[in-house]
Scaffold this motif. Structure first.
Motif, PDB file in Angstrom:
ATOM      1  N   UNK A  89      11.024  12.310   1.802  1.00 31.49           N
ATOM      2  CA  UNK A  89      11.409  11.159   2.864  1.00 31.49           C
ATOM      3  C   UNK A  89      12.169  10.000   1.890  1.00 31.49           C
ATOM      4  N   UNK A  90      12.444  10.393   0.765  1.00 31.55           N
ATOM      5  CA  UNK A  90      12.857   9.183  -0.226  1.00 31.55           C
ATOM      6  C   UNK A  90      11.907   8.027  -0.207  1.00 31.55           C
ATOM      7  N   UNK A  91      10.725   8.114  -0.430  1.00 22.09           N
ATOM      8  CA  UNK A  91       9.812   7.035  -0.426  1.00 22.09           C
ATOM      9  C   UNK A  91       9.733   6.838  -1.967  1.00 22.09           C
ATOM     10  N   UNK A  92      10.428   5.489  -2.462  1.00 20.11           N
ATOM     11  CA  UNK A  92      10.597   5.460  -3.869  1.00 20.11           C
ATOM     12  C   UNK A  92       9.672   4.053  -4.429  1.00 20.11           C
ATOM     13  N   UNK A  93       9.092   3.806  -3.544  1.00 21.51           N
ATOM     14  CA  UNK A  93       8.132   2.840  -3.921  1.00 21.51           C
ATOM     15  C   UNK A  93       6.871   2.523  -3.076  1.00 21.51           C
ATOM     16  N   UNK A  94       5.994   1.990  -3.501  1.00 15.61           N
ATOM     17  CA  UNK A  94       4.807   1.850  -2.550  1.00 15.61           C
ATOM     18  C   UNK A  94       4.475   0.308  -2.454  1.00 15.61           C
ATOM     19  N   UNK A  95       3.910  -0.305  -1.448  1.00 15.37           N
ATOM     20  CA  UNK A  95       3.674   0.558  -0.113  1.00 15.37           C
ATOM     21  C   UNK A  95       5.029   0.750   0.556  1.00 15.37           C
ATOM     22  N   UNK A  96       5.118   1.733   1.357  1.00 12.84           N
ATOM     23  CA  UNK A  96       6.043   2.097   2.566  1.00 12.84           C
ATOM     24  C   UNK A  96       5.377   2.260   3.899  1.00 12.84           C
ATOM     25  N   UNK A  97       5.833   1.678   4.955  1.00 11.64           N
ATOM     26  CA  UNK A  97       5.354   1.712   6.080  1.00 11.64           C
ATOM     27  C   UNK A  97       6.102   2.356   7.186  1.00 11.64           C
ATOM     28  N   UNK A  98       5.831   3.423   7.719  1.00 12.51           N
ATOM     29  CA  UNK A  98       6.682   3.817   8.644  1.00 12.51           C
ATOM     30  C   UNK A  98       6.053   3.715  10.280  1.00 12.51           C
ATOM     31  N   UNK A  99       6.977   3.142  11.196  1.00 17.33           N
ATOM     32  CA  UNK A  99       6.625   2.739  12.434  1.00 17.33           C
ATOM     33  C   UNK A  99       6.874   3.636  13.733  1.00 17.33           C
ATOM     34  N   UNK A 100       6.271   3.368  14.695  1.00 18.97           N
ATOM     35  CA  UNK A 100       6.439   4.571  15.761  1.00 18.97           C
ATOM     36  C   UNK A 100       8.156   4.788  16.243  1.00 18.97           C
ATOM     37  N   UNK A 101       8.886   3.642  16.119  1.00 22.41           N
ATOM     38  CA  UNK A 101      10.130   3.763  16.483  1.00 22.41           C
ATOM     39  C   UNK A 101      11.051   4.417  15.341  1.00 22.41           C
ATOM     40  N   UNK A 102      10.585   5.065  14.459  1.00 18.89           N
ATOM     41  CA  UNK A 102      11.243   5.662  13.513  1.00 18.89           C
ATOM     42  C   UNK A 102      11.473   4.683  12.024  1.00 18.89           C
ATOM     43  N   UNK A 103      11.522   3.380  12.407  1.00 20.07           N
ATOM     44  CA  UNK A 103      11.958   2.468  11.002  1.00 20.07           C
ATOM     45  C   UNK A 103      10.835   2.630  10.045  1.00 20.07           C
ATOM     46  N   UNK A 104      11.185   1.946   8.954  1.00 22.49           N
ATOM     47  CA  UNK A 104      10.389   1.803   7.688  1.00 22.49           C
ATOM     48  C   UNK A 104      10.438   0.490   6.938  1.00 22.49           C
ATOM     49  N   UNK A 105       9.780   0.029   6.182  1.00 25.60           N
ATOM     50  CA  UNK A 105       9.373  -1.234   5.524  1.00 25.60           C
ATOM     51  C   UNK A 105       8.871  -0.979   4.336  1.00 25.60           C
ATOM     52  N   UNK A 106       9.602  -1.521   3.182  1.00 28.53           N
ATOM     53  CA  UNK A 106       8.780  -1.391   1.903  1.00 28.53           C
ATOM     54  C   UNK A 106       8.383  -2.541   1.170  1.00 28.53           C
ATOM     55  N   UNK A 107       7.151  -2.665   0.701  1.00 24.07           N
ATOM     56  CA  UNK A 107       6.562  -3.823   0.100  1.00 24.07           C
ATOM     57  C   UNK A 107       5.676  -4.391   1.148  1.00 24.07           C
ATOM     58  N   UNK A 108       4.679  -5.312   0.468  1.00 22.82           N
ATOM     59  CA  UNK A 108       3.739  -5.950   1.405  1.00 22.82           C
ATOM     60  C   UNK A 108       4.010  -6.669   2.324  1.00 22.82           C
ATOM     61  N   UNK A 109       3.432  -7.105   3.500  1.00 25.53           N
ATOM     62  CA  UNK A 109       4.005  -7.664   4.870  1.00 25.53           C
ATOM     63  C   UNK A 109       2.919  -8.518   5.051  1.00 25.53           C
ATOM     64  N   UNK A 110       3.226  -9.610   5.689  1.00 27.11           N
ATOM     65  CA  UNK A 110       2.396 -10.566   6.351  1.00 27.11           C
ATOM     66  C   UNK A 110       1.645 -10.018   7.672  1.00 27.11           C
ATOM     67  N   UNK A 111       0.603 -10.490   8.173  1.00 22.99           N
ATOM     68  CA  UNK A 111       0.002 -10.199   9.304  1.00 22.99           C
ATOM     69  C   UNK A 111       1.222 -10.344  10.350  1.00 22.99           C
ATOM     70  N   UNK A 112       1.736 -11.404  10.506  1.00 27.32           N
ATOM     71  CA  UNK A 112       2.743 -11.798  11.460  1.00 27.32           C
ATOM     72  C   UNK A 112       3.982 -10.768  11.470  1.00 27.32           C
ATOM     73  N   UNK A 113       4.336 -10.516  10.243  1.00 26.65           N
ATOM     74  CA  UNK A 113       5.384  -9.483  10.188  1.00 26.65           C
ATOM     75  C   UNK A 113       4.995  -8.133  10.760  1.00 26.65           C
ATOM     76  N   UNK A 114       3.870  -7.799  10.276  1.00 27.47           N
ATOM     77  CA  UNK A 114       3.216  -6.313  11.062  1.00 27.47           C
ATOM     78  C   UNK A 114       3.042  -6.462  12.344  1.00 27.47           C
ATOM     79  N   UNK A 115       2.809  -7.497  12.973  1.00 24.41           N
ATOM     80  CA  UNK A 115       2.589  -7.519  14.332  1.00 24.41           C
ATOM     81  C   UNK A 115       3.990  -7.608  15.068  1.00 24.41           C
ATOM     82  N   UNK A 116       5.074  -8.281  14.575  1.00 22.31           N
ATOM     83  CA  UNK A 116       6.055  -8.211  15.160  1.00 22.31           C
ATOM     84  C   UNK A 116       6.828  -6.748  14.838  1.00 22.31           C
ATOM     85  N   UNK A 117       6.742  -6.212  13.990  1.00 21.30           N
ATOM     86  CA  UNK A 117       7.181  -4.967  13.795  1.00 21.30           C
ATOM     87  C   UNK A 117       6.469  -3.985  14.523  1.00 21.30           C
TER      88      UNK A 117
END
Length: 270
Positions: free
Chosen positions: A237-265
């Motif tokens: 899946x070419x995950x080259x760093x941690x943490x990497x988060x996958x969401x239900x719509x197929x997108x991903x995000x790398x690195x730590x995220x704030x609570x607001x960022x997570x809720x928005x995603x």
């Protein structure tokens, strides 16, 4: 004409360019450096700023692709796009490289929209690496339900990743979410041992949280833990760093995220 290039440490691409690799964690990024192979000429600036979004391909992009492949024969080009910032974006794997029409220099690093402060490079990388959530092999993950668990996300974490522990503190504040944790031991041999011990524990989810949230090391345990399969999945899946988060719509995000960022995603992924 020889090429000059400005590079920021990202393991795979730097290895292809013959330069030192980056740390495995998404939490660290070294400063951009500028190199030149044209005697008597300084390399171009290593950061580019602008205010517009990317445009579709045009015929000039095909010529850029050809020139790029001639200069970097060991790099597989996925796509080339003209940007409104006066550059061409070359996709190699899920990484983005920027160059001019003559491919006289290349730059590796974040392209920032100055008006919105949006990281254009990261947005394009996430779009390029999107995949169907249903395709994830959830049998390799730890499943934890918070509240009703109707929302879903998957996260790749190394047990020795500091930003993963930070993200974990944020994840526990979410409600109505099912979290699938793919343990991804890439930072050290000790990571492999911790992953094995957690997987073989009586309650793997609790054992993982005890370590990531409270620093309580998992008890030594032995079983047929699919550690190799976990690592192979992340690489595929070419995950080259941690943490990497996958969401239900197929997108991903790398690195730590704030609570607001997570809720928005999570909301955007519904």
């Amino acid at each position: 004409m020889k090429a000059r290039f400005a590079v920021m440490g990202l393991g795979f691409l730097l290895a292809s360019l013959g330069l030192p690799g980056a740390a495995a964690q998404a939490q660290q990024a070294p400063q951009d450096k500028v190199y030149s192979t044209q005697p008597g000429q300084a390399a171009a600036a290593d950061k580019v700023y602008g205010t517009r979004s990317l445009q579709p391909d045009d015929p000039a992009a095909d010529e850029v692709r050809k020139r790029f492949k001639l200069r970097f024969t060991d790099m597989e080009v996925v796509a080339v796009k003209r940007t409104p910032y006066g550059l061409f974006e070359v996709q190699v794997g899920t990484d983005m490289i920027y160059t001019d029409e003559g491919v006289t220099w290349v730059m590796l690093g974040p392209l920032i929209d100055a008006a919105t402060r949006r990281d254009v490079t990261r947005a394009n990388q996430e779009r390029a690496s999107a995949m169907a959530f249903s395709e994830l092999p959830l049998d390799l993950a730890l499943r934890q339900v918070q509240g009703k668990g109707t929302r879903k996300l998957a996260v790749f974490e190394d047990p020795n990743c500091g930003y993963c522990k930070q993200l974990r503190q944020t994840l526990k504040q979410l409600d109505d979410v099912t979290i699938y944790t793919f343990m991804y031991p890439i930072l050290s041999p000790d990571s492999n041992r911790k992953v094995r011990d957690v997987w073989c524990a009586d309650d793997p989810g609790k054992s993982w949280d005890d370590w990531m949230l409270s620093g309580q090391r998992p008890s030594a345990a032995q079983c047929d833990a699919p550690v190799d399969a976990m690592v192979a999945l992340g690489r595929r899946l070419m995950v080259r760093g941690t943490p990497t988060v996958f969401f239900e719509n197929g997108t991903r995000a790398s690195g730590a995220m704030s609570l607001d960022q997570l809720k928005a995603r999570l909301q955007a992924a519904r």
